[in-house]
Design a protein around this motif. Structure first.
Motif, mmCIF file in Angstrom:
data_model
loop_
_atom_site.group_PDB
_atom_site.id
_atom_site.type_symbol
_atom_site.label_atom_id
_atom_site.label_comp_id
_atom_site.label_asym_id
_atom_site.label_seq_id
_atom_site.Cartn_x
_atom_site.Cartn_y
_atom_site.Cartn_z
ATOM 1 N N GLY A 175 -22.749 69.539 61.274
ATOM 2 C CA GLY A 175 -23.883 70.823 60.741
ATOM 3 C C GLY A 175 -23.164 71.791 62.613
ATOM 4 O O GLY A 175 -22.299 71.409 63.079
ATOM 5 N N ARG A 176 -23.810 72.959 62.238
ATOM 6 C CA ARG A 176 -23.598 73.672 63.259
ATOM 7 C C ARG A 176 -24.559 74.251 63.955
ATOM 8 O O ARG A 176 -25.759 74.970 63.453
ATOM 9 N N PRO A 177 -24.675 74.052 65.186
ATOM 10 C CA PRO A 177 -23.576 73.748 66.283
ATOM 11 C C PRO A 177 -24.274 72.437 66.610
ATOM 12 O O PRO A 177 -25.213 72.053 66.241
ATOM 13 N N LEU A 184 -30.596 53.174 55.447
ATOM 14 C CA LEU A 184 -29.303 53.400 56.156
ATOM 15 C C LEU A 184 -28.177 54.004 55.648
ATOM 16 O O LEU A 184 -27.595 54.586 56.026
ATOM 17 N N ALA A 185 -28.456 53.958 54.040
ATOM 18 C CA ALA A 185 -27.663 54.533 53.410
ATOM 19 C C ALA A 185 -28.366 56.009 52.866
ATOM 20 O O ALA A 185 -26.496 56.722 53.023
ATOM 21 N N ASP A 186 -29.572 56.515 52.796
ATOM 22 C CA ASP A 186 -29.502 57.576 53.063
ATOM 23 C C ASP A 186 -30.326 57.486 54.082
ATOM 24 O O ASP A 186 -31.792 58.266 53.403
ATOM 25 N N PRO A 187 -30.240 57.541 55.256
ATOM 26 C CA PRO A 187 -31.366 58.292 56.611
ATOM 27 C C PRO A 187 -32.941 59.399 56.260
ATOM 28 O O PRO A 187 -33.310 59.752 56.866
ATOM 29 N N GLY A 188 -31.595 60.212 55.318
ATOM 30 C CA GLY A 188 -31.722 61.921 55.173
ATOM 31 C C GLY A 188 -31.655 62.357 56.203
ATOM 32 O O GLY A 188 -30.278 61.943 57.088
ATOM 33 N N GLU A 189 -31.740 63.761 56.765
ATOM 34 C CA GLU A 189 -31.187 64.583 57.686
ATOM 35 C C GLU A 189 -31.978 64.001 59.864
ATOM 36 O O GLU A 189 -32.852 63.585 59.730
ATOM 37 N N LEU A 190 -31.046 64.481 59.564
ATOM 38 C CA LEU A 190 -31.281 63.934 62.170
ATOM 39 C C LEU A 190 -31.733 65.453 62.160
ATOM 40 O O LEU A 190 -31.197 66.821 61.980
ATOM 41 N N ARG A 191 -32.689 65.078 62.761
ATOM 42 C CA ARG A 191 -33.576 66.653 62.981
ATOM 43 C C ARG A 191 -34.327 66.279 64.451
ATOM 44 O O ARG A 191 -34.676 65.393 64.440
ATOM 45 N N GLU A 192 -33.651 67.692 64.747
ATOM 46 C CA GLU A 192 -34.742 67.831 66.693
ATOM 47 C C GLU A 192 -36.013 67.921 66.290
ATOM 48 O O GLU A 192 -36.326 68.112 65.730
ATOM 49 N N PRO A 193 -36.791 66.879 66.918
ATOM 50 C CA PRO A 193 -38.240 67.256 66.669
ATOM 51 C C PRO A 193 -38.975 68.209 67.470
ATOM 52 O O PRO A 193 -38.224 69.040 68.303
ATOM 53 N N ALA A 194 -39.861 69.504 67.049
ATOM 54 C CA ALA A 194 -40.284 70.151 66.960
ATOM 55 C C ALA A 194 -40.647 70.112 69.259
ATOM 56 O O ALA A 194 -41.235 69.040 69.584
ATOM 57 N N ALA A 242 -31.266 71.145 62.473
ATOM 58 C CA ALA A 242 -31.284 69.512 61.984
ATOM 59 C C ALA A 242 -29.381 69.225 61.715
ATOM 60 O O ALA A 242 -28.543 70.450 61.190
ATOM 61 N N TRP A 243 -28.951 68.164 60.927
ATOM 62 C CA TRP A 243 -26.936 67.993 61.042
ATOM 63 C C TRP A 243 -27.691 66.718 60.188
ATOM 64 O O TRP A 243 -28.606 66.202 59.304
ATOM 65 N N GLN A 244 -27.042 66.717 59.088
ATOM 66 C CA GLN A 244 -26.213 65.516 57.758
ATOM 67 C C GLN A 244 -25.946 64.242 58.481
ATOM 68 O O GLN A 244 -25.192 64.767 59.473
ATOM 69 N N LEU A 245 -26.772 63.633 58.419
ATOM 70 C CA LEU A 245 -25.762 62.189 58.447
ATOM 71 C C LEU A 245 -25.153 61.532 57.070
ATOM 72 O O LEU A 245 -25.702 61.132 56.122
ATOM 73 N N LEU A 246 -23.838 61.235 57.382
ATOM 74 C CA LEU A 246 -22.414 61.233 56.141
ATOM 75 C C LEU A 246 -22.578 59.557 56.752
ATOM 76 O O LEU A 246 -21.620 59.298 57.207
ATOM 77 N N PRO A 247 -22.610 58.858 56.001
ATOM 78 C CA PRO A 247 -22.296 57.739 56.293
ATOM 79 C C PRO A 247 -20.591 57.339 56.079
ATOM 80 O O PRO A 247 -20.230 57.333 54.822
ATOM 81 N N GLU A 248 -19.856 56.185 57.057
ATOM 82 C CA GLU A 248 -18.621 56.179 56.661
ATOM 83 C C GLU A 248 -18.312 55.136 56.344
ATOM 84 O O GLU A 248 -17.269 54.802 55.996
ATOM 85 N N TRP A 249 -19.120 53.948 57.103
ATOM 86 C CA TRP A 249 -18.812 52.585 57.169
ATOM 87 C C TRP A 249 -19.318 51.450 57.568
ATOM 88 O O TRP A 249 -20.813 52.086 58.073
ATOM 89 N N PHE A 250 -19.748 50.803 56.792
ATOM 90 C CA PHE A 250 -20.576 49.903 56.615
ATOM 91 C C PHE A 250 -19.493 48.487 57.078
ATOM 92 O O PHE A 250 -18.582 47.882 56.412
ATOM 93 N N GLY A 251 -20.061 47.751 58.372
ATOM 94 C CA GLY A 251 -19.459 46.433 58.280
ATOM 95 C C GLY A 251 -19.452 45.598 59.952
ATOM 96 O O GLY A 251 -20.944 45.706 60.469
ATOM 97 N N ARG A 252 -18.351 45.174 60.348
ATOM 98 C CA ARG A 252 -18.720 44.039 61.632
ATOM 99 C C ARG A 252 -18.428 45.048 62.499
ATOM 100 O O ARG A 252 -16.817 45.184 62.741
ATOM 101 N N ALA A 253 -18.913 44.948 63.858
ATOM 102 C CA ALA A 253 -18.415 45.911 65.020
ATOM 103 C C ALA A 253 -17.243 44.967 65.574
ATOM 104 O O ALA A 253 -16.479 45.416 65.752
ATOM 105 N N ALA A 254 -17.022 43.520 65.638
ATOM 106 C CA ALA A 254 -15.795 43.260 65.377
ATOM 107 C C ALA A 254 -14.673 43.310 64.651
ATOM 108 O O ALA A 254 -13.126 43.083 65.260
ATOM 109 N N THR A 255 -14.618 43.545 63.016
ATOM 110 C CA THR A 255 -13.369 43.865 62.700
ATOM 111 C C THR A 255 -13.944 45.405 62.216
ATOM 112 O O THR A 255 -14.565 45.365 61.240
#
Length: 508
Positions: free
Chosen positions: A271-273, A349-359, A376-389
């Motif tokens: 999103g911008r900015p 978590l696969a599709d949580p919707g937009e990240l939106r600043e509260p009114a 508001a900003w789009q949340l685009l899932p990049e990766w699911f996994g273990r933080a250790a790997t």
């Protein structure tokens, strides 16, 4: 009843909604009725013999399909994207290619419940479907065939009027997301609209050129010509309200493999900015609110952070912001649950919707109404996994192993300072309680962000919901040196679950 099944052999569906830029990373889902009719029209133009299949017969078939908005049975899916740097004249531009990942072989069913076609129309429709190679963008390979959906299954996305009829009959009405899908006007409706439009503002040549008298020609007008003429939607199209029931996302690929539970998901923020890293705690709180709103109650304690069992106060979710691009803007966010993400929230978590600043509330002089002009900003899932790997490639500074970790946001000590119990001692105590080795702690003068030297006071350091006691309101910039490599993400101190006290991998 007429039902068509669309299968995507490549497991991807690419389609940009009308009026949205391709770099907004939005996907038109389900496939809009307008798109379906234009795809069939394109097949007739490119692949069918007009002598064998006359134009009038095609027009009659498409008009029947346009007269009744279809219902949709949707397969499990997950939004995903890839990123590419495309060269332009004097720079490279980051392009987001968003798509929906669909299980191979799982069809989308478009159903016209009361539509009956004659034998000739069915033969023409089958020929058109056989020639359909893609739907949406050319990457969305498709196989289409007449096929009824599974018996007894309710549609996932229905026109609101049809849903109201179902409620009156004792069914439907189970909630969901409201959508407005683009559909073709029936031929008679287009003729009336065209007459009114030409009378009102048809003197402009560009407008008149995009209002052909023939209905099929109106369906075929190119999108670029319509946008140049100033149409906010195609004149041969209307918007139909639909209700889409909660999605049935496919499980992340990592989730299907045996092994430890998944504990981390990483999103690209678009999103911008973009928000500033100085507002990391705000973004962490907005991210948590976004996920909690999307969850069906009861929300697991590991996600909400409420009603946790005693003994492990940091087993629940961390909501962390990251400036992976190094420009001081938050371009990624992480959700990290040390005890593992509960299986029931993977779909959210696969599709949580937009990240939106509260009114925000207006000032006293402007009354008590909420200010709805928020970002508001789009949340685009990049990766699911273990933080250790973490994944290979660019996983940012918050993931991975290192012996040296430096502040990316200020550390605020969680206990009151006493003699012999300052920030360094509190860091060591917190590491002991989390099962980490005690580090050497060095105070830094500033946090380096995109060539700027930020002091802790430059960051927002307070929760949106005030807490009873906040032992530290100033903060510290620190470097931690552990005797052995430690896995990230590493967040310590007051507000660490929302983006304060976050450390990134350092060198040396």
């Amino acid at each position: 009843m007429l039902a068509i099944a669309f299968r995507f052999p490549g497991g991807r569906y690419h389609a940009t909604p009308w009026g949205r830029h391709v770099n907004e990373a939005a996907v038109a889902w389900p496939p809009e009725p307008w798109r379906l009719l234009r795809a069939l029209l394109a097949v007739w133009h490119r692949k069918l013999d007009p002598v064998r299949w006359p134009r009038a017969q095609l027009a009659a078939l498409l008009d029947r399909l346009a007269a009744q908005p279809p219902q949709f049975h949707l397969p499990p899916s997950m939004p995903a994207h890839s990123r590419h740097y495309l060269p332009t004249r004097d720079k490279t531009t980051l392009v987001f290619d968003a798509f929906l990942r669909i299980e191979t072989g799982q069809p989308v069913h478009a159903v016209w419940p009361t539509l009956e076609l004659d034998a000739e129309q069915l033969e023409l429709l089958d020929t058109l479907l056989d020639g359909l190679g893609y739907l949406g963008r050319a990457e969305s390979w498709v196989e289409a065939v007449r096929e009824a959906p599974p018996a007894g299954r309710q549609p996932d996305c229905v026109p609101v009027e049809a849903e109201a009829d179902a409620e009156n009959d004792g069914g439907g009405g189970d909630g969901g997301e409201m959508l407005r899908l683009l559909a073709a006007r029936p031929a008679a409706g287009y003729a009336g609209f065209r007459s009114r439009a030409l009378t009102e503002f048809g003197r402009a040549r560009r407008i008149a050129d995009t209002l052909p008298a023939d209905w099929l020609d109106a369906l075929a007008v190119e999108t670029g010509a319509l946008q140049k003429a100033g149409w906010n939607r195609p004149p041969a199209a209307i918007e139909i309200p639909y209700r889409r029931r909660p999605a049935r996302p496919s499980a992340p690929r990592h989730d299907r493999r045996p092994g430890p539970a998944i504990d981390t998901v990483r999103y690209a923020l678009y999103g911008r900015p973009l928000p500033r890293i100085e507002d990391a705690i705000r973004v962490g709180e907005w991210l948590r609110s976004t996920v909690l709103r999307a969850c069906h109650p009861p929300v697991p304690a590991l996600i909400s952070g409420h009603d946790l069992p005693p003994g492990n106060p940091h087993a629940h979710a961390f909501w962390l912001a990251e400036s992976a691009g190094g420009d001081g803007r938050i371009d990624h966010v992480l959700i990290h649950v040390p005890d593992g993400i509960p299986a029931g929230v993977f779909g959210v978590l696969a599709d949580p919707g937009e990240l939106r600043e509260p009114a925000r509330r207006r000032s006293a002089g402007d009354g008590d109404a909420d200010d709805t002009d928020t970002r508001a900003w789009q949340l685009l899932p990049e990766w699911f996994g273990r933080a250790a790997t973490p994944p290979d490639g660019d996983a940012g500074r918050l993931l991975g192993k290192a012996t040296v970790w430096r502040s990316t946001t200020p550390y605020l000590h969680p206990w009151h300072v006493k003699r012999g119990f300052g920030a360094a001692e509190q860091i060591r105590r917190e590491c002991r309680e989390r099962g980490l080795a005690e580090p050497e702690v060095r105070e830094l003068e500033h946090i380096e962000v995109a060539g700027r030297r930020l002091r802790p006071l430059d960051f927002h350091r307070f929760r949106r919901k005030p807490v009873a006691i906040q032992p530290d309101a100033r903060g510290h910039a620190l470097e931690l040196r552990f005797p052995e490599p430690v896995s990230g993400p590493l967040a310590l101190g007051f507000g660490c679950h929302f983006g304060l006290g976050v450390f990134g991998r350092g060198e040396g």
